[in-house]
Design an enzyme around this catalytic site. Structure first.
Site, mmCIF file in Angstrom:
data_model
loop_
_atom_site.group_PDB
_atom_site.id
_atom_site.type_symbol
_atom_site.label_atom_id
_atom_site.label_comp_id
_atom_site.label_asym_id
_atom_site.label_seq_id
_atom_site.Cartn_x
_atom_site.Cartn_y
_atom_site.Cartn_z
ATOM 1 N N GLU A 177 6.406 -0.243 -5.334
ATOM 2 C CA GLU A 177 5.255 -0.573 -6.188
ATOM 3 C C GLU A 177 4.032 -0.472 -5.297
ATOM 4 O OE1 GLU A 177 5.206 -1.079 -9.328
ATOM 5 O OE2 GLU A 177 7.254 -1.594 -9.858
ATOM 6 N N SER A 207 0.826 -1.211 0.000
ATOM 7 C CA SER A 207 0.000 0.000 0.000
ATOM 8 C C SER A 207 0.860 1.262 0.000
ATOM 9 C CB SER A 207 -0.901 -0.010 1.238
ATOM 10 O OG SER A 207 -0.098 0.055 2.402
ATOM 11 N N CYS A 237 -3.800 -4.489 -7.683
ATOM 12 C CA CYS A 237 -3.374 -3.078 -7.682
ATOM 13 C C CYS A 237 -3.722 -2.368 -8.982
ATOM 14 C CB CYS A 237 -1.871 -2.993 -7.429
ATOM 15 S SG CYS A 237 -0.905 -3.908 -8.651
HETATM 16 P P1 NAP Z 1 0.328 -3.477 2.999
HETATM 17 O O1 NAP Z 1 -0.606 -3.459 4.135
HETATM 18 O O2 NAP Z 1 1.033 -2.234 2.635
HETATM 19 O O3 NAP Z 1 1.394 -4.639 3.314
HETATM 20 C C1 NAP Z 1 2.412 -4.957 2.404
HETATM 21 C C2 NAP Z 1 3.570 -5.574 3.159
HETATM 22 O O4 NAP Z 1 4.137 -4.597 4.018
HETATM 23 C C3 NAP Z 1 3.183 -6.749 4.044
HETATM 24 O O5 NAP Z 1 4.195 -7.709 4.022
HETATM 25 C C4 NAP Z 1 3.092 -6.098 5.412
HETATM 26 O O6 NAP Z 1 3.280 -6.995 6.478
HETATM 27 C C5 NAP Z 1 4.263 -5.148 5.322
HETATM 28 N N1 NAP Z 1 4.273 -4.102 6.327
HETATM 29 C C6 NAP Z 1 3.250 -3.620 7.076
HETATM 30 N N2 NAP Z 1 3.707 -2.647 7.914
HETATM 31 C C7 NAP Z 1 5.028 -2.514 7.678
HETATM 32 C C8 NAP Z 1 6.060 -1.685 8.216
HETATM 33 N N3 NAP Z 1 5.810 -0.769 9.143
HETATM 34 N N4 NAP Z 1 7.303 -1.834 7.744
HETATM 35 C C9 NAP Z 1 7.581 -2.749 6.781
HETATM 36 N N5 NAP Z 1 6.652 -3.569 6.234
HETATM 37 C C10 NAP Z 1 5.396 -3.440 6.683
HETATM 38 O O7 NAP Z 1 -0.402 -3.985 1.663
HETATM 39 P P2 NAP Z 1 -1.309 -5.263 1.478
HETATM 40 O O8 NAP Z 1 -2.623 -5.025 2.125
HETATM 41 O O9 NAP Z 1 -0.549 -6.484 1.814
HETATM 42 O O10 NAP Z 1 -1.494 -5.259 -0.128
HETATM 43 C C11 NAP Z 1 -2.439 -4.492 -0.792
HETATM 44 C C12 NAP Z 1 -1.826 -3.205 -1.303
HETATM 45 O O11 NAP Z 1 -0.707 -3.504 -2.132
HETATM 46 C C13 NAP Z 1 -2.784 -2.430 -2.199
HETATM 47 O O12 NAP Z 1 -2.674 -1.058 -1.911
HETATM 48 C C14 NAP Z 1 -2.270 -2.734 -3.607
HETATM 49 O O13 NAP Z 1 -2.610 -1.753 -4.568
HETATM 50 C C15 NAP Z 1 -0.798 -2.815 -3.366
HETATM 51 N N6 NAP Z 1 -0.133 -3.580 -4.435
HETATM 52 C C16 NAP Z 1 0.626 -2.905 -5.351
HETATM 53 C C17 NAP Z 1 1.207 -3.609 -6.408
HETATM 54 C C18 NAP Z 1 2.015 -2.908 -7.479
HETATM 55 O O14 NAP Z 1 2.680 -3.596 -8.255
HETATM 56 N N7 NAP Z 1 1.986 -1.587 -7.566
HETATM 57 C C19 NAP Z 1 1.034 -4.989 -6.484
HETATM 58 C C20 NAP Z 1 0.255 -5.629 -5.529
HETATM 59 C C21 NAP Z 1 -0.320 -4.920 -4.494
HETATM 60 P P3 NAP Z 1 2.029 -7.520 7.357
HETATM 61 O O15 NAP Z 1 1.162 -8.271 6.423
HETATM 62 O O16 NAP Z 1 2.699 -8.381 8.364
HETATM 63 O O17 NAP Z 1 1.361 -6.315 7.944
#
Ligand code: NAP
Length: 473
Positions: A248, A227, A282
């Protein structure tokens, strides 16, 4: 599915030293397994192993690296059914999504297998007589990879494979909603004979270990997919120690339908783009902006198709819409729809919730100030927005903080390309929906959708650095 209840550090399966965590099937709600997450000591051990392994790995020949990738390709293909099973049980992936992702894993190994031979430097002339200037391209060292849960195997390999192929080692932190996908990949790497320490998986809560992982002095680059909110935090922590990042992030993508578009084709494309993996992509179609007379025609054609989508058990091969990843996402989704409808959006198709499964919603007459137009809504809803003119439609598409992927539907391809050039996104697909990826083609977002470019030479350059070596006679 097997219980992946250990971390993978230095080629060993080890129990984590952090808190107890659970991996849950989002459809049944059943706990698949529990495990202990990583703590600081596990992270230190992973970085130490990665650093030592990278020193040896970067000295191996192109042939040695390519041989390893060849073995990896064989094992990846052998594991395709296990990958599919894991994606279904841990991630709620339906048949088209899990089939695509499992097949793509092997295709990616085949593509990135060429990278060891593509790491090229330069020989540059000098102002000093007799001096030779070499610009060497070298691996970064240890790359930290942090991944989301939605397409966990593909998005992990998208960073890990080019990183290793270019001579780096990796410390991976997967999403807490998809630890098994990452640990399954570790099993595959292990079976293929990837040297101990080159690829390490430290599963654990992002809120618990994320800052320590990103702030770790052994990491030379943080490749984050997730995110925008967490991406900003990662950028600021990495920036504090002048560590490079590749980000990303989220999207709020639009399909722009011009008046001369093939409406039936637009509706077919949008159906996939908006509802694939229950809208948790995404690059998915969040908004559809239709110009003039295209608006009503599109609403009618699209609503009929959306109503026919089957939601339910991802095991059922007829089901296109499986469960959202967890209860918190269901709640967030329902709030987003509620707010948008309360602001005046018209419900063309009304969804319903059963556990984590939400049948598709379709909203029309959405205006740019409404919640679903302003925010990334990660679930099975699509917002149709009218525009009187093409200029207004372009303005609506660009009226968002995000800039990942858009699309333009028109029979006039040259004009569609002119419109595409006006859109503020890293990617625009003409006569297609917004989801698309080819591993040799540039990928990435503008504005708050990311920083840096992936795939092809773009990721090769990002995951390596350059060094000037001058030779004086
Ligand atoms: P997220 O909440 O941002 O989590 C992504 C990763 O970051 C997870 O492994 C999460 O671990 C970790 N994380 C959380 N807090 C952190 C911190 N303080 N420091 C370091 N890492 C931390 O995203 P999500 O809900 O998994 O995925 C959905 C999002 O990803 C959407 O916004 C989507 O658009 C985006 N996305 C973008 C792309 C692209 O190519 N642009 C591709 C796929 C998804 P935990 O799970 O343990 O919290």
């Amino acid at each position: 599915m097997k219980a992946y209840d250990k971390l993978y550090i230095n080629g060993q399966w080890v129990e984590g030293s952090g808190r107890e965590m659970a991996d849950v099937d989002p459809y049944t709600g059943k706990i698949l397994f529990t495990y202990k997450g990583a703590d600081k000591s596990d992270i230190d051990a992973a970085y130490a192993a990665a650093k030592a392994a990278q020193k040896k790995w970067c000295k191996t020949t192109v042939a040695e690296k390519t041989d390893l990738f060849e073995k990896l390709l064989g094992v990846m293909r052998e594991y395709a059914p296990a990958i599919e099973e894991c994606l279904m049980e841990e991630g709620g992936s339906t048949a088209p999504k899990r089939g695509y992702e499992a097949a793509t894993c092997a295709q990616m190994v085949r593509y990135f297998m060429q990278f060891p031979s593509r790491v090229e430097g330069k020989l540059q002339p000098s102002d000093a007589p007799g001096q030779i200037n070499l610009v060497m391209r070298k691996p970064r060292g240890v790359i930290t990879v942090i991944t989301p849960w939605n397409v966990p195997c593909l998005l992990t390999l998208k960073s890990v494979l080019p990183a290793i192929a270019c001579g780096n080692a990796v410390v991976l932190k997967p999403s807490s909603d998809a630890p098994a996908s990452a640990l399954l990949l570790a099993e595959i790497f292990d079976k293929a004979g990837v040297p101990a320490g080159l690829f390490n998986v430290v599963a654990g809560g992002g809120a618990d270990i994320g800052d320590y992982l990103v702030g770790h002095p052994s990491s030379e680059l943080v490749a984050f997919t997730g995110s925008t909110e967490i991406g900003k935090r990662i950028a600021s922590i990495a920036g504090g120690r002048i560590c490079d990042v590749s980000l990303e992030l989220g999207g709020n993508n639009a399909m722009l339908i011009l008046e001369d578009a093939d409406i039936e084709a637009a509706a077919d494309k949008a159906l996939f783009g908006a509802y694939f993996h229950q809208g948790q992509i995404c690059m998915g179609v969040n908004r559809i902006v239709a110009v003039g007379s295209a608006y009503q025609k599109f609403c009618d054609a699209f609503a009929a198709k959306v109503r026919a989508l089957k939601a339910g058990d991802p095991k059922d091969p007829e089901v296109f819409i499986g469960p959202l990843i967890n209860g918190a996402q269901v709640k967030k989704f329902e709030d987003a729809v509620k707010q948008t409808v309360a602001a005046g959006a018209k419900v063309l198709v009304e969804g319903s919730t059963d556990g984590n499964v939400i049948s598709p919603w379709l909203l029309a007459d959405v205006t740019r100030d409404m919640y679903s137009a302003r925010n990334e809504v990660f679930g099975p809803v699509c917002s149709i927005m009218p525009a009187s003119t093409e200029e207004e439609a372009i303005d609506i598409v660009n009226d968002t903080d995000y800039g990942l992927s858009n699309s333009v539907m028109s029979r006039d391809l040259f004009h569609a390309a002119e419109v595409a050039a006006c859109l503020e996104s890293g990617m625009v697909h003409i006569n297609d929906q917004t989801i698309g990826e080819e591993f040799h083609v540039m990928f990435g977002g503008e504005k708050q959708s990311g920083l840096g470019r992936f795939n092809g030479n773009w990721v090769l350059e990002k995951f390596t650095t350059e060094q000037w070596i001058s030779i004086v006679k």
